[in-house]
Design an enzyme around this catalytic site. Structure first.
Site, PDB file in Angstrom:
ATOM      1  CG  ASN A 138      -0.403   0.301   2.507  1.00  0.00           C
ATOM      2  OD1 ASN A 138       0.761   0.405   2.798  1.00  0.00           O
ATOM      3  ND2 ASN A 138      -1.424  -0.018   3.636  1.00  0.00           N
ATOM      4  CG  LEU A 139       2.742   2.027  -2.877  1.00  0.00           C
ATOM      5  CD1 LEU A 139       2.702   3.006  -3.449  1.00  0.00           C
ATOM      6  CD2 LEU A 139       4.812   1.279  -2.671  1.00  0.00           C
ATOM      7  CB  ALA A 157       2.773  -5.710   4.321  1.00  0.00           C
ATOM      8  CB  ALA A 158       4.510  -5.627   9.857  1.00  0.00           C
ATOM      9  CB  THR A 171      10.531  -9.774  14.957  1.00  0.00           C
ATOM     10  OG1 THR A 171      11.369  -8.379  16.446  1.00  0.00           O
ATOM     11  CG2 THR A 171       9.219  -9.710  15.767  1.00  0.00           C
ATOM     12  CE1 TYR A 210       6.805  -5.401  14.769  1.00  0.00           C
ATOM     13  CE2 TYR A 210       8.945  -6.292  15.926  1.00  0.00           C
ATOM     14  CZ  TYR A 210       8.835  -6.035  14.330  1.00  0.00           C
ATOM     15  OH  TYR A 210       9.273  -6.468  13.313  1.00  0.00           O
ATOM     16  CG  PHE A 226      18.647 -12.046  15.514  1.00  0.00           C
ATOM     17  CD1 PHE A 226      17.644 -13.168  15.612  1.00  0.00           C
ATOM     18  CD2 PHE A 226      18.898 -11.960  17.213  1.00  0.00           C
ATOM     19  CE1 PHE A 226      16.778 -14.082  16.819  1.00  0.00           C
ATOM     20  CE2 PHE A 226      18.398 -12.631  17.903  1.00  0.00           C
ATOM     21  CZ  PHE A 226      17.546 -13.747  17.769  1.00  0.00           C
ATOM     22  NE  ARG A 270      19.091  -5.116  20.540  1.00  0.00           N
ATOM     23  CZ  ARG A 270      18.910  -4.280  21.653  1.00  0.00           C
ATOM     24  NH1 ARG A 270      20.075  -5.125  22.597  1.00  0.00           N
ATOM     25  NH2 ARG A 270      18.360  -3.490  22.367  1.00  0.00           N
ATOM     26  NE  ARG A 313      15.109   2.284  21.239  1.00  0.00           N
ATOM     27  CZ  ARG A 313      15.729   2.159  20.108  1.00  0.00           C
ATOM     28  NH1 ARG A 313      15.761   2.523  18.487  1.00  0.00           N
ATOM     29  NH2 ARG A 313      16.022   0.616  19.692  1.00  0.00           N
TER      30      ARG A 313
HETATM   31  N1  UDP Z   1      20.529   3.156  19.190  1.00  0.00           N
HETATM   32  C1  UDP Z   1      21.649   3.646  20.145  1.00  0.00           C
HETATM   33  N2  UDP Z   1      21.666   5.301  18.821  1.00  0.00           N
HETATM   34  C2  UDP Z   1      20.003   5.119  18.123  1.00  0.00           C
HETATM   35  C3  UDP Z   1      19.763   4.513  17.113  1.00  0.00           C
HETATM   36  C4  UDP Z   1      19.530   3.081  18.469  1.00  0.00           C
HETATM   37  O1  UDP Z   1      21.760   3.805  21.192  1.00  0.00           O
HETATM   38  O2  UDP Z   1      19.908   6.515  17.766  1.00  0.00           O
HETATM   39  C5  UDP Z   1      20.813   1.203  19.734  1.00  0.00           C
HETATM   40  C6  UDP Z   1      19.833   1.008  20.018  1.00  0.00           C
HETATM   41  O3  UDP Z   1      19.806   1.559  21.406  1.00  0.00           O
HETATM   42  C7  UDP Z   1      19.533  -0.780  20.293  1.00  0.00           C
HETATM   43  C8  UDP Z   1      20.965  -0.393  19.061  1.00  0.00           C
HETATM   44  O4  UDP Z   1      21.078   0.401  18.609  1.00  0.00           O
HETATM   45  O5  UDP Z   1      20.613  -0.818  21.306  1.00  0.00           O
HETATM   46  C9  UDP Z   1      19.680  -1.324  17.905  1.00  0.00           C
HETATM   47  O6  UDP Z   1      19.373  -0.106  17.836  1.00  0.00           O
HETATM   48  P1  UDP Z   1      17.900   0.079  16.261  1.00  0.00           P
HETATM   49  O7  UDP Z   1      17.110   0.683  16.568  1.00  0.00           O
HETATM   50  O8  UDP Z   1      19.022  -0.110  15.246  1.00  0.00           O
HETATM   51  O9  UDP Z   1      17.158  -1.695  16.682  1.00  0.00           O
HETATM   52  P2  UDP Z   1      16.699  -2.434  17.026  1.00  0.00           P
HETATM   53  O10 UDP Z   1      17.263  -3.791  17.878  1.00  0.00           O
HETATM   54  O11 UDP Z   1      15.713  -1.789  18.017  1.00  0.00           O
HETATM   55  O12 UDP Z   1      15.905  -3.600  16.246  1.00  0.00           O
END
Ligand code: UDP
Length: 328
Positions: A32-33, A73-74, A116, A140, A168, A220, A280
């Site tokens: 759906n863009l 699509a999500a 995921t 999510y 991942f 990660r 975060r």
């Molecule tokens: N992260 C960060 N600064 C940013 C964006 C991400 O330190 O501006 C960190 C985030 O807290 C996580 C890692 O980088 O530990 C990967 O984040 P991303 O959003 O890329 O992927 P996620 O693991 O959330 O799917």
């Protein structure tokens, strides 16, 4: 095979479409863009439509004699899912159930689904295997887990052949730099670091340096988008009526935020200023895959095992497309 790729104008979808087309499959993209980019669909016909539109999907299945679906699509942003859960449940669950019914009513029984690592929540044990309990900590992750269960039930009751691929951290871009990652707003680490290298941001904020990891930043498992695409092809060829697969896709190597930034400095030659910020909410300290099952079942082996190589492909894309697809 004749394949409908739903969400094929998105990041992982567009790379998979390209590989499918180049492997000799007949591919249509249904999108759906709302978040995808028509410019990213270069090697398949693009059909604009809603995932929730069961009748439209059925017409597409019939018209193109579709034999398999790949479903990308999500909505996929954790923070957004916490703020707007209704949108996530509507799109990722309710609309996907319409897709499953369209498939059932049309006799299309093969599906590869984007799942995921967020379905695992904050696991105690690293690396994460498929046997690790799935206890999501945000909407999510729940929406993806619900569909994994629905797929298992459809496989048992209706003979669907299903594969839920638990990614991942998808990263990188096609090595020729033609397609890549373009989110608006961008929230992912590697694109944001590379936008800093391009001078589009003054610095990169590090979300917390007091995690229980060697350098205090989150770890990660970054897996190349073309390796994910390859796993989709392998999963597709594995499907028989009643197949029910759930597989982790990662390299098995963890990298901290600081290590990723260092890799980006080496690749770009840019100093990339940083600033430590608050954690975060909802970020687990460490997520690293045990992908031995995918290796065994699909004979999948990621070709990109080196974070610098992954970053180099992303850098090639960002340098060639500093404003993403909008300039095309
Ligand atoms: N992260 C960060 N600064 C940013 C964006 C991400 O330190 O501006 C960190 C985030 O807290 C996580 C890692 O980088 O530990 C990967 O984040 P991303 O959003 O890329 O992927 P996620 O693991 O959330 O799917």
């Amino acid at each position: 095979m004749r394949i409908l790729v739903i969400g094929g104008a998105g990041y992982v979808g567009s790379h998979t479409v390209r590989l499918l087309a180049r492997s000799g499959h007949d591919v249509w993209v249904y999108d759906n863009l709302s978040r995808g980019h028509p410019q990213s669909v270069k090697e398949a016909e693009l059909i604009c439509g809603e995932l929730s539109d069961r009748e439209h999907l059925k017409r597409v299945f019939q018209q193109h004699e579709i034999e398999a679906v790949m479903h990308f699509a999500a909505f996929a942003l954790v923070g957004e899912s916490v703020a707007q859960p209704a949108m996530y449940y509507q799109n990722n669950v309710t609309a996907t159930l319409e897709l499953l019914e369209a498939m059932r009513e049309s006799g299309v029984w093969r599906i590869v689904f984007s799942s995921t690592t967020a379905t695992y929540g904050q696991p105690d044990k690293i690396p994460i295997a498929e046997t690790t309990p799935q206890l999501p900590i945000n909407p999510y992750g729940f929406t993806k887990l619900v569909i994994e269960h629905a797929l298992t039930d459809y496989a048992r009751a209706y003979g669907f052949g299903v594969a839920s691929l638990r990614y991942f951290n998808a990263a990188g871009a096609s090595p020729d730099g033609d397609i890549g990652e373009d989110h608006d707003p961008e929230t992912h680490l590697i694109p944001i670091v590379l936008q800093t290298a391009l001078g589009q941001r003054a610095r990169i904020g590090i979300f917390g340096d007091d995690y229980p990891t060697p350098d205090g930043t989150c770890i990660r498992d970054y897996v190349h988008v073309d390796d994910l695409a390859d796993a989709h092809l392998r999963a597709l060829s594995h499907l028989r009526p009643g197949t029910n697969l759930q597989l982790n896709l990662g390299t098995g190597r963890g990298h901290s935020v600081l290590e990723v930034i260092q890799a980006c400095r080496r690749v770009t030659g840019h100093p990339i200023p940083t600033q430590v910020e608050a954690r975060r909410p909802g970020d687990p300290a460490e997520l690293v895959a045990d992908s031995s099952l995918a290796r065994r079942v699909l004979h999948w082996q990621p070709r990109y095992m080196d974070i610098e190589e992954i970053v180099a492909t992303a850098w090639n894309w960002h340098r060639r497309h500093p404003r993403g697809y909008s300039a095309e």
